[in-house]
Design a protein around this motif. Structure first.
Motif, PDB file in Angstrom:
ATOM      1  N   ARG A  92      27.697  10.839 -37.328  1.00  0.00           N
ATOM      2  CA  ARG A  92      28.505  11.470 -38.043  1.00  0.00           C
ATOM      3  C   ARG A  92      28.041  12.911 -38.665  1.00  0.00           C
ATOM      4  O   ARG A  92      28.609  13.956 -38.822  1.00  0.00           O
ATOM      5  N   LEU A  93      26.825  12.925 -39.129  1.00  0.00           N
ATOM      6  CA  LEU A  93      26.134  14.072 -39.545  1.00  0.00           C
ATOM      7  C   LEU A  93      26.127  15.294 -38.376  1.00  0.00           C
ATOM      8  O   LEU A  93      26.270  16.267 -38.736  1.00  0.00           O
ATOM      9  N   ALA A  94      25.829  14.744 -37.376  1.00  0.00           N
ATOM     10  CA  ALA A  94      25.516  15.552 -36.081  1.00  0.00           C
ATOM     11  C   ALA A  94      26.944  16.261 -36.106  1.00  0.00           C
ATOM     12  O   ALA A  94      27.085  17.391 -35.489  1.00  0.00           O
ATOM     13  N   ALA A  95      27.911  15.647 -36.019  1.00  0.00           N
ATOM     14  CA  ALA A  95      29.526  16.085 -35.838  1.00  0.00           C
ATOM     15  C   ALA A  95      29.579  17.210 -36.863  1.00  0.00           C
ATOM     16  O   ALA A  95      30.288  18.077 -36.750  1.00  0.00           O
ATOM     17  N   ILE A  96      29.337  16.919 -38.113  1.00  0.00           N
ATOM     18  CA  ILE A  96      29.566  17.999 -39.271  1.00  0.00           C
ATOM     19  C   ILE A  96      28.804  19.024 -38.912  1.00  0.00           C
ATOM     20  O   ILE A  96      29.214  20.265 -38.800  1.00  0.00           O
ATOM     21  N   ALA A  97      27.470  18.938 -38.792  1.00  0.00           N
ATOM     22  CA  ALA A  97      26.661  20.170 -38.430  1.00  0.00           C
ATOM     23  C   ALA A  97      26.952  21.048 -37.403  1.00  0.00           C
ATOM     24  O   ALA A  97      26.877  22.254 -37.313  1.00  0.00           O
ATOM     25  N   HIS A  98      27.482  20.182 -36.088  1.00  0.00           N
ATOM     26  CA  HIS A  98      27.680  21.233 -35.065  1.00  0.00           C
ATOM     27  C   HIS A  98      29.078  21.853 -35.209  1.00  0.00           C
ATOM     28  O   HIS A  98      29.119  23.020 -34.813  1.00  0.00           O
ATOM     29  N   ALA A  99      29.868  21.317 -36.020  1.00  0.00           N
ATOM     30  CA  ALA A  99      31.293  22.104 -36.480  1.00  0.00           C
ATOM     31  C   ALA A  99      30.910  23.375 -37.129  1.00  0.00           C
ATOM     32  O   ALA A  99      31.172  24.434 -36.929  1.00  0.00           O
ATOM     33  N   LEU A 100      29.884  23.157 -37.856  1.00  0.00           N
ATOM     34  CA  LEU A 100      29.444  24.542 -38.936  1.00  0.00           C
ATOM     35  C   LEU A 100      28.807  25.369 -38.097  1.00  0.00           C
ATOM     36  O   LEU A 100      28.945  26.545 -38.171  1.00  0.00           O
ATOM     37  N   GLU A 101      27.806  24.777 -36.887  1.00  0.00           N
ATOM     38  CA  GLU A 101      27.182  25.660 -36.212  1.00  0.00           C
ATOM     39  C   GLU A 101      28.399  26.780 -35.306  1.00  0.00           C
ATOM     40  O   GLU A 101      28.093  27.962 -35.494  1.00  0.00           O
ATOM     41  N   GLU A 102      29.325  25.880 -34.895  1.00  0.00           N
ATOM     42  CA  GLU A 102      29.987  26.654 -34.431  1.00  0.00           C
ATOM     43  C   GLU A 102      31.009  27.747 -35.102  1.00  0.00           C
ATOM     44  O   GLU A 102      31.442  28.458 -34.557  1.00  0.00           O
ATOM     45  N   GLU A 103      31.176  27.341 -36.228  1.00  0.00           N
ATOM     46  CA  GLU A 103      31.755  28.565 -37.033  1.00  0.00           C
ATOM     47  C   GLU A 103      30.833  29.406 -37.463  1.00  0.00           C
ATOM     48  O   GLU A 103      31.115  30.349 -38.550  1.00  0.00           O
ATOM     49  N   ARG A 104      29.639  29.443 -37.230  1.00  0.00           N
ATOM     50  CA  ARG A 104      28.534  30.340 -37.840  1.00  0.00           C
ATOM     51  C   ARG A 104      28.305  30.205 -39.172  1.00  0.00           C
ATOM     52  O   ARG A 104      28.233  30.993 -39.995  1.00  0.00           O
ATOM     53  N   VAL A 105      28.403  29.056 -39.794  1.00  0.00           N
ATOM     54  CA  VAL A 105      28.448  28.758 -41.043  1.00  0.00           C
ATOM     55  C   VAL A 105      26.887  28.402 -41.305  1.00  0.00           C
ATOM     56  O   VAL A 105      26.507  27.467 -40.766  1.00  0.00           O
ATOM     57  N   ASN A 106      26.150  29.131 -42.189  1.00  0.00           N
ATOM     58  CA  ASN A 106      24.762  28.611 -42.585  1.00  0.00           C
ATOM     59  C   ASN A 106      24.866  27.711 -43.928  1.00  0.00           C
ATOM     60  O   ASN A 106      25.663  27.770 -44.973  1.00  0.00           O
ATOM     61  N   ILE A 107      23.853  26.677 -43.731  1.00  0.00           N
ATOM     62  CA  ILE A 107      23.815  25.671 -44.753  1.00  0.00           C
ATOM     63  C   ILE A 107      22.526  26.106 -45.673  1.00  0.00           C
ATOM     64  O   ILE A 107      21.173  26.109 -45.086  1.00  0.00           O
ATOM     65  N   PHE A 108      22.575  26.389 -46.808  1.00  0.00           N
ATOM     66  CA  PHE A 108      21.548  26.650 -47.738  1.00  0.00           C
ATOM     67  C   PHE A 108      20.814  25.403 -48.225  1.00  0.00           C
ATOM     68  O   PHE A 108      19.765  25.315 -48.312  1.00  0.00           O
ATOM     69  N   ALA A 109      21.682  24.446 -48.827  1.00  0.00           N
ATOM     70  CA  ALA A 109      21.172  23.003 -49.055  1.00  0.00           C
ATOM     71  C   ALA A 109      22.182  22.043 -48.794  1.00  0.00           C
ATOM     72  O   ALA A 109      23.315  22.448 -48.847  1.00  0.00           O
ATOM     73  N   PHE A 110      21.632  20.724 -48.406  1.00  0.00           N
ATOM     74  CA  PHE A 110      22.619  19.867 -48.653  1.00  0.00           C
ATOM     75  C   PHE A 110      22.014  18.419 -48.956  1.00  0.00           C
ATOM     76  O   PHE A 110      20.848  18.305 -48.992  1.00  0.00           O
ATOM     77  N   SER A 111      22.983  17.471 -49.253  1.00  0.00           N
ATOM     78  CA  SER A 111      22.562  16.022 -49.666  1.00  0.00           C
ATOM     79  C   SER A 111      23.332  15.286 -49.157  1.00  0.00           C
ATOM     80  O   SER A 111      24.482  15.429 -48.990  1.00  0.00           O
TER      81      SER A 111
END
Lengths: 421, 144
Positions: free
Chosen positions: B21-40
């Motif tokens: 599930r986390l991989a699915a979320i992270a992959h979607a953000l990668e495709e949108e070129r969205v950078n994650i500063f922090a997460f939990s």
């Protein structure tokens, strides 16, 4: 028709049915064994002297063992879905098809449909009786009939909009799916005004939601292939219980465990003796469906009603000694606004040999606050609501929207894993 | 009051607790070129909420919703803290003394120093207390 005239007609047709079953070896032997002759049936109550017919009897007669006419007179065959065993074959004479479509036409007329309506039949057209059954009933009224079948939901919605479809027939779970997809496509289906939903039990909460989302008046349709198919019982515009056409079906409610007759207001198994069937007449057929006779008369003036169906005798789950119908679970969940349309029930036996019931639900988007604590509170609320209704502690799992299976035919929401250890 | 400029939209995603599930979320953000500063990730029985501070919250929200996720924005604040022993204590103490409750918190430490992300019961009061103590808050304009 006056009550006395109706009873006289029923009695005459019951006797004719007894004559007809004499052509079926199963019944000939059964009635000889029980020492019953057609002349023994002098009043309608005498039907109780006759033995029941069970689903298993029909299976044992596979394929044509229950036909009471020469095969050459059978013009069509349907089969039951076979979800609970070997399929059962049902046959129809030309007269049966005429009778059956007539019953469907009466039902559709009862909910206000006429030749001016455009009717989309979104159920399986194969061996399932819901497809052809409704199709010929609708054509008998003269409605413009769209034989849509199932699947390709987006195309179905386009057809509703493009053809100005006013009346829809499908399963309630597929109706829910249609509503979801229509909303995604941005159509509010302006032409639709009547929805006829059947082939699986559904709750009043589901009705309220379907009426709201599809913009229809939603009517419950009941039937089973062994009794022709759909058309056995149907709601009128009062939407409060289903009418049975007593000229064609003799109805009893019995205790599923003992077979003893139950009175109005007592919930039990529906037992039906069809009065006009030719190819495959049956005596006291145990439908396995749970309902009750309603005590009061319907304001519409039609004959006596049965309550909406609340599950199957064989769907009844016994969890730690408590009887649970999946329809009760649906009823609880649909009353909670935060919970989505779909659900699944899993029954397991834990290491201490105790039954455990786990219910999976989706949370609607607009109720997700982003906070874990709110979700945990909602989970506890669902557990509490289920405990209050079922008198049973359950596990509730919150799952992602869209992740639960959507059913286009009969919904199979219960997975009982207690047998597979 | 200008407090609103310090209220940041954290993206919160409902996720079942199962592999991928986390991989699915992270992959979607990668495709949108969205950078994650922090997460939990916060987890309860069988499900969790993935919380992330990203550079393009609206784009992330739109994409994850389109992918079928349950997504919401949650208001948080972000405080720059000294990246040395005592840095966290300084911020936590001043909120405690102001009677502000921290519902949850997570942090990141990068080349520009350390940042503490806070979900508090009274964000306006927290912003006032932090500003009064001379600590630096990260404005929401830092996250487009």
């Amino acid at each position: 028709m006056r009550p006395a005239d109706l009873e006289a007609l029923q009695l005459r047709r019951l006797r004719e049915t007894l004559e007809r079953v004499g052509n079926v070896p199963f019944y000939r032997e059964l009635l000889a064994r029980e020492g019953i002759r057609p002349g023994d049936i002098r009043t309608l109550d005498d039907v109780r002297k006759l033995p029941f017919t069970e689903k298993q009897d029909l299976r044992d007669g596979y394929p044509f063992g229950f036909f009471a006419v020469p095969r050459a007179q059978v013009v069509r065959i349907h089969t039951t879905s076979g979800t609970t065993g070997k399929p059962t074959v049902v046959g129809y004479t030309a007269g049966d098809l005429d009778h059956w479509s007539d019953l469907i036409a009466r039902n559709m007329t009862m909910v206000g449909l006429t030749a001016d309506d455009v009717f989309q039949n979104s159920v399986n057209y194969g061996m399932f009786t819901g497809g052809l059954g409704f199709h010929y009933g609708a054509e008998k009224i003269g409605m413009t009939t769209v034989p849509a079948g199932t699947g390709n939901t987006r195309r179905q919605i386009e057809m509703i909009d493009d053809f100005g479809v006013t009346a829809l027939h499908c399963t309630p779970s597929y109706a829910m799916h249609l509503a979801e997809v229509a909303e995604e496509m941005g159509s509010d289906l302006p032409s639709l005004r009547v929805g006829m939903f059947g082939a699986e039990p559904w709750s009043d909460a589901t009705r309220a939601e379907l009426q709201d989302r599809l913009g229809v008046a939603a009517f419950d349709s009941y039937g089973l292939s062994e009794l022709y198919g759909p058309g056995v019982a149907f709601e009128c515009q009062e939407q409060d219980g289903l009418h049975i056409w007593h000229d064609s079906y003799l109805v009893e409610i019995v205790d599923p465990a003992t077979g003893e007759p139950l009175g109005p207001g007592e919930r039990g198994e529906l037992v039906v003796t069809p009065l006009v069937k030719e190819a495959m007449p049956l005596i006291r057929y145990r439908t396995g469906d749970i309902t009750m006779l309603l005590e009061d008369d319907c304001p519409c003036g039609r004959t006596r009603r049965v309550a909406r169906f609340s599950g199957r005798v064989d769907d009844m789950l016994i969890i730690r000694g408590i009887n649970v119908f999946p329809s009760q679970i649906e009823h609880v969940l649909m009353a909670l606004p935060e919970v989505g349309d779909q659900f699944m029930v899993y029954v397991d036996r834990d290491e201490h040999h105790l039954d455990e019931m786990t219910i999976e639900v989706e949370i609607k988007r607009q109720f997700f606050s982003g906070e874990l604590a709110d979700l945990a509170r909602l989970q506890a609320k669902i557990v509490r609501a289920l405990r209050d209704a079922l008198e049973l502690r359950t596990h509730v799992r919150l799952v992602e929207p869209g992740s639960l299976p959507r059913f286009e035919g009969k919904a199979r929401r219960v997975v009982d894993r207690r047998g597979c250890l | 009051m200008a407090a609103n400029e310090y209220i940041i939209r954290q993206i919160s995603v409902f996720s079942e607790n199962r592999p991928g599930r986390l991989a699915a979320i992270a992959h979607a953000l990668e495709e949108e070129r969205v950078n994650i500063f922090a997460f939990s990730i916060a987890e309860a029985s069988g499900f969790g909420v993935v919380r992330a501070l990203v550079d393009h919250p609206a784009r992330a929200h739109e994409r994850l919703t389109k992918d079928g996720f349950n997504v919401a924005f949650t208001d948080v604040i972000a405080v720059r803290m000294r990246d040395e022993p005592g840095g966290l204590y300084e911020v936590a103490r001043l909120l405690g003394e102001a009677g502000i409750n921290i519902e949850y918190s997570y942090a990141y430490s990068g080349p520009d120093g350390a940042v503490l992300i806070l979900r508090v019961d009274r964000p306006e009061a927290a912003i006032a207390a932090i500003t009064a103590a001379g600590k630096e808050l990260i404005p929401s304009s830092a996250f487009a």
